[in-house]
Design a protein around this motif. Structure first.
Motif, PDB file in Angstrom:
ATOM      1  N   THR A 104       0.832  -1.206   0.000  1.00 31.63           N
ATOM      2  CA  THR A 104       0.000   0.000   0.000  1.00 31.63           C
ATOM      3  C   THR A 104       0.866   1.254   0.000  1.00 31.63           C
ATOM      4  O   THR A 104       0.590   2.224  -0.731  1.00 31.63           O
ATOM      5  CB  THR A 104      -0.925   0.010   1.221  1.00 31.63           C
ATOM      6  OG1 THR A 104      -1.809  -1.111   1.165  1.00 31.63           O
ATOM      7  CG2 THR A 104      -1.753   1.284   1.283  1.00 31.63           C
ATOM      8  N   HIS A 107       2.393   1.725  -3.438  1.00 37.10           N
ATOM      9  CA  HIS A 107       1.354   2.229  -4.341  1.00 37.10           C
ATOM     10  C   HIS A 107       1.123   3.714  -4.116  1.00 37.10           C
ATOM     11  O   HIS A 107       1.072   4.515  -5.060  1.00 37.10           O
ATOM     12  CB  HIS A 107       0.071   1.433  -4.129  1.00 37.10           C
ATOM     13  CG  HIS A 107      -1.095   1.912  -4.927  1.00 37.10           C
ATOM     14  ND1 HIS A 107      -1.913   2.951  -4.503  1.00 37.10           N
ATOM     15  CD2 HIS A 107      -1.598   1.507  -6.120  1.00 37.10           C
ATOM     16  CE1 HIS A 107      -2.851   3.151  -5.401  1.00 37.10           C
ATOM     17  NE2 HIS A 107      -2.692   2.301  -6.388  1.00 37.10           N
ATOM     18  N   ASP A 108       1.002   4.104  -2.842  1.00 39.72           N
ATOM     19  CA  ASP A 108       0.721   5.497  -2.521  1.00 39.72           C
ATOM     20  C   ASP A 108       1.871   6.411  -2.931  1.00 39.72           C
ATOM     21  O   ASP A 108       1.650   7.531  -3.407  1.00 39.72           O
ATOM     22  CB  ASP A 108       0.449   5.648  -1.026  1.00 39.72           C
ATOM     23  CG  ASP A 108      -0.915   5.109  -0.620  1.00 39.72           C
ATOM     24  OD1 ASP A 108      -1.708   4.773  -1.520  1.00 39.72           O
ATOM     25  OD2 ASP A 108      -1.181   5.016   0.592  1.00 39.72           O
ATOM     26  N   VAL A 111       1.570   6.995  -6.571  1.00 39.20           N
ATOM     27  CA  VAL A 111       0.423   7.885  -6.834  1.00 39.20           C
ATOM     28  C   VAL A 111       0.762   9.322  -6.466  1.00 39.20           C
ATOM     29  O   VAL A 111       0.440  10.268  -7.215  1.00 39.20           O
ATOM     30  CB  VAL A 111      -0.820   7.389  -6.079  1.00 39.20           C
ATOM     31  CG1 VAL A 111      -1.935   8.440  -6.137  1.00 39.20           C
ATOM     32  CG2 VAL A 111      -1.324   6.074  -6.660  1.00 39.20           C
ATOM     33  N   HIS A 112       1.404   9.528  -5.315  1.00 38.45           N
ATOM     34  CA  HIS A 112       1.798  10.890  -4.929  1.00 38.45           C
ATOM     35  C   HIS A 112       2.726  11.510  -5.977  1.00 38.45           C
ATOM     36  O   HIS A 112       2.609  12.700  -6.304  1.00 38.45           O
ATOM     37  CB  HIS A 112       2.502  10.877  -3.567  1.00 38.45           C
ATOM     38  CG  HIS A 112       1.618  10.482  -2.421  1.00 38.45           C
ATOM     39  ND1 HIS A 112       0.282  10.776  -2.372  1.00 38.45           N
ATOM     40  CD2 HIS A 112       1.914   9.812  -1.265  1.00 38.45           C
ATOM     41  CE1 HIS A 112      -0.231  10.309  -1.242  1.00 38.45           C
ATOM     42  NE2 HIS A 112       0.734   9.711  -0.557  1.00 38.45           N
ATOM     43  N   HIS A 116       1.584  14.773  -7.765  1.00 34.82           N
ATOM     44  CA  HIS A 116       2.234  15.972  -7.241  1.00 34.82           C
ATOM     45  C   HIS A 116       3.693  16.127  -7.661  1.00 34.82           C
ATOM     46  O   HIS A 116       4.251  17.218  -7.504  1.00 34.82           O
ATOM     47  CB  HIS A 116       2.171  15.970  -5.706  1.00 34.82           C
ATOM     48  CG  HIS A 116       0.801  15.762  -5.156  1.00 34.82           C
ATOM     49  ND1 HIS A 116      -0.194  16.714  -5.233  1.00 34.82           N
ATOM     50  CD2 HIS A 116       0.245  14.678  -4.545  1.00 34.82           C
ATOM     51  CE1 HIS A 116      -1.303  16.241  -4.674  1.00 34.82           C
ATOM     52  NE2 HIS A 116      -1.063  15.011  -4.255  1.00 34.82           N
ATOM     53  N   TYR A 278       6.872  12.679   1.814  1.00 34.99           N
ATOM     54  CA  TYR A 278       5.852  11.645   1.995  1.00 34.99           C
ATOM     55  C   TYR A 278       4.843  12.063   3.065  1.00 34.99           C
ATOM     56  O   TYR A 278       3.621  11.955   2.858  1.00 34.99           O
ATOM     57  CB  TYR A 278       6.508  10.318   2.392  1.00 34.99           C
ATOM     58  CG  TYR A 278       5.486   9.261   2.706  1.00 34.99           C
ATOM     59  CD1 TYR A 278       4.876   8.523   1.696  1.00 34.99           C
ATOM     60  CD2 TYR A 278       5.080   9.025   4.019  1.00 34.99           C
ATOM     61  CE1 TYR A 278       3.903   7.583   1.978  1.00 34.99           C
ATOM     62  CE2 TYR A 278       4.105   8.088   4.316  1.00 34.99           C
ATOM     63  CZ  TYR A 278       3.524   7.367   3.298  1.00 34.99           C
ATOM     64  OH  TYR A 278       2.552   6.443   3.584  1.00 34.99           O
ATOM     65  N   HIS A 281       2.089  14.548   2.047  1.00 40.12           N
ATOM     66  CA  HIS A 281       0.974  14.015   1.261  1.00 40.12           C
ATOM     67  C   HIS A 281       0.154  12.997   2.054  1.00 40.12           C
ATOM     68  O   HIS A 281      -1.075  12.936   1.918  1.00 40.12           O
ATOM     69  CB  HIS A 281       1.495  13.393  -0.032  1.00 40.12           C
ATOM     70  CG  HIS A 281       2.139  14.385  -0.946  1.00 40.12           C
ATOM     71  ND1 HIS A 281       1.455  15.448  -1.504  1.00 40.12           N
ATOM     72  CD2 HIS A 281       3.428  14.503  -1.375  1.00 40.12           C
ATOM     73  CE1 HIS A 281       2.274  16.166  -2.251  1.00 40.12           C
ATOM     74  NE2 HIS A 281       3.471  15.615  -2.191  1.00 40.12           N
ATOM     75  N   ALA A 282       0.813  12.223   2.895  1.00 38.67           N
ATOM     76  CA  ALA A 282       0.088  11.243   3.707  1.00 38.67           C
ATOM     77  C   ALA A 282      -0.839  11.931   4.697  1.00 38.67           C
ATOM     78  O   ALA A 282      -1.867  11.360   5.097  1.00 38.67           O
ATOM     79  CB  ALA A 282       1.076  10.350   4.454  1.00 38.67           C
ATOM     80  N   ALA A 284      -2.896  14.203   4.188  1.00 36.06           N
ATOM     81  CA  ALA A 284      -4.217  14.389   3.594  1.00 36.06           C
ATOM     82  C   ALA A 284      -5.007  13.087   3.573  1.00 36.06           C
ATOM     83  O   ALA A 284      -6.215  13.107   3.317  1.00 36.06           O
ATOM     84  CB  ALA A 284      -4.076  14.926   2.176  1.00 36.06           C
ATOM     85  N   GLN A 285      -4.353  11.997   3.866  1.00 39.79           N
ATOM     86  CA  GLN A 285      -4.951  10.671   3.746  1.00 39.79           C
ATOM     87  C   GLN A 285      -5.271  10.060   5.102  1.00 39.79           C
ATOM     88  O   GLN A 285      -6.233   9.313   5.251  1.00 39.79           O
ATOM     89  CB  GLN A 285      -3.967   9.761   2.991  1.00 39.79           C
ATOM     90  CG  GLN A 285      -4.485   8.395   2.614  1.00 39.79           C
ATOM     91  CD  GLN A 285      -3.431   7.638   1.824  1.00 39.79           C
ATOM     92  OE1 GLN A 285      -2.235   7.749   2.078  1.00 39.79           O
ATOM     93  NE2 GLN A 285      -3.865   6.863   0.842  1.00 39.79           N
ATOM     94  N   SER A 286      -4.445  10.361   6.101  1.00 41.07           N
ATOM     95  CA  SER A 286      -4.596   9.715   7.408  1.00 41.07           C
ATOM     96  C   SER A 286      -4.064  10.613   8.506  1.00 41.07           C
ATOM     97  O   SER A 286      -3.067  11.316   8.321  1.00 41.07           O
ATOM     98  CB  SER A 286      -3.845   8.380   7.425  1.00 41.07           C
ATOM     99  OG  SER A 286      -3.792   7.832   8.722  1.00 41.07           O
TER     100      SER A 286
END
Length: 425
Positions: A104, A107-108, A111-112, A116, A278, A281-282, A284-286
């Motif tokens: 995961t 993958h993230d 994607v980031h 971005h 990292y 950006h993370a 915004a996700q958790s």
């Protein structure tokens, strides 16, 4: 016995008849065996059952006294990061303990970068006409799934016993400016078991490349050893810094095959700038990872010595299965020169190469006999093995008796497929 390629037509026909009869008997047994995935066995999972009772009812604070039931600490528990810092060769401040899956996180990260861009990127990767990744082969199918799913072009690179072919990597990086990433499994590589040498690692972090080129250093099997000959961990981040490319490497790992598969802890390590990138950006996700799960891992493993002892118990269960793979292949395939295979000193797989043009047919024959094997081509980008020769063997999950039964049946299927092809030539 004589190598298949050296048999006369009459001898081949006779052997084919014998193998066909053996195969028909195999099919009639109605087997249902599976060696497709590198999963821990139930006995391996039992080693970590103590986790199910940790932490205690009133024992949910870390060493600082923080209540881990609440939000906070997006970097994860320092105590757990400390246990894995030495084996991963990542300083604790630059190592994050995250969710349950390193896949995961990988993958993230991609994607980031697509959405971005990375700190050195002129624009987000998704705004480039083409983004490409180098893919050592045979390699890890789930790595290839990520890049294919996200529309990233994959370029195969041949593997050696010490890692990817550096001359080929250098040539491709020089010729193709679209290359922005490279998948690497540096210790007990999936599926060959290769261990990257320090010379290969130094070259990878030193070669000229795009400013935002990244090595995805998936250290999935850093502690999964099968012998006493334990490789010295490579401090890839220090090597990158020495080469003047401190941001080139992303390090990944997890406890998915250390404790409970799918219920462990994933790790991400890199340079301070990449870690900040990292986390930005993370966020915004958790709000933060599952720190209770991290705490139970700290209480269970205790320290680096506890981790080493736990993995020794894994080895006791797993090593006999790898020995069985070698024994069956030596007895069934070697006399006919019907294949070559790796004898890894760790990890979860054996890489078997059969005669070119025979892997897909052999796997199909095995499936018809009730023996599920990783699909042909899975260890190559786009599932296209140009030689149709590689078969990934995953021996850890089934009981030893079932594993041997599956390997015996697979060998029958391989020999039948190879005699068929030679007779048709």
């Amino acid at each position: 016995m004589t190598a298949l390629a050296e048999l006369s037509s009459a001898e081949l026909r006779e052997l084919h008849s014998q193998l066909a009869a053996e195969y028909d008997a195999l099919v009639n047994r109605g087997l249902s065996l599976d060696i497709t995935r590198g999963k821990p066995s139930p006995e391996q999972l039992d080693l970590s059952n103590e986790l199910l009772s940790l932490p205690g009812d009133d024992d949910f604070r870390d060493e600082s006294g923080a209540d881990l039931r609440n939000y906070a600490n997006p970097k994860g528990l320092p105590e757990l990061r400390s246990i894995f810092s030495e084996v991963l060769k990542v300083p604790v401040p630059q190592l994050l303990a995250l969710g349950n899956s390193s896949l995961t996180v990988m993958h993230d990260v991609v994607v980031h970068a697509l959405l971005h861009g990375l700190p050195e990127s002129e624009r987000p990767w998704s705004r480039e006409d083409t983004i490409s990744f180098l893919c050592p082969v045979p390699g890890y199918d789930r790595h290839f799934t990520i890049t294919e799913h996200l529309g990233i072009r994959m370029i195969p690179v041949a593997m050696t016993d010490e890692g990817p072919d550096i001359a080929e990597v250098e040539r491709l990086l020089a010729e193709d400016p679209t290359i922005r990433g490279m998948w690497c499994v540096p210790v007990h590589s999936n599926p060959s078991g290769a261990i990257y040498s320090e010379a290969v690692a130094r070259a990878l972090v030193s070669l000229p490349a795009a400013p935002d080129f990244r090595i995805f250093w998936d250290n999935a099997y850093a502690v999964h050893h099968l012998t006493d000959d334990v490789p010295e961990p490579i401090d890839i981040l220090s090597l990158a810094a020495e080469a003047g490319n401190p941001d080139r490497v992303f390090v990944f790992a997890s406890t998915s095959k250390v404790t409970f598969a799918g219920a462990g802890v994933a790790f991400f390590g890199s340079s301070p700038e990449n870690v900040s990138w990292y986390l930005s950006h993370a966020a915004a996700q958790s709000i933060g990872p599952d720190k209770i799960n991290q705490l139970r891992h700290v209480r269970f493993l205790k320290d680096a010595a506890g981790l080493e002892e736990h993995m020794r118990r894994h080895r006791e269960l797993v090593a006999p299965k790898f020995e069985a793979v070698s024994e069956v292949f030596e007895r069934r395939l070697k006399p006919y020169d019907a294949g070559t295979w790796t004898t890894p000193s760790g990890g979860y797989f054996v890489s078997l190469d059969v005669h070119g043009g025979c892997a897909e047919r052999a796997i199909a024959l095995a499936a018809q006999a009730g023996i599920a094997v990783t699909p042909a081509g899975s260890t190559y980008p786009y599932k296209k093995d140009p030689r149709d020769a590689n078969i990934r063997i995953a021996p850890t999950m089934p009981p030893l008796s079932e594993l041997v039964e599956a390997l015996e049946g697979l060998c029958t299927a391989i020999l039948l497929a190879e005699t068929e092809r030679l007779l048709a030539a």
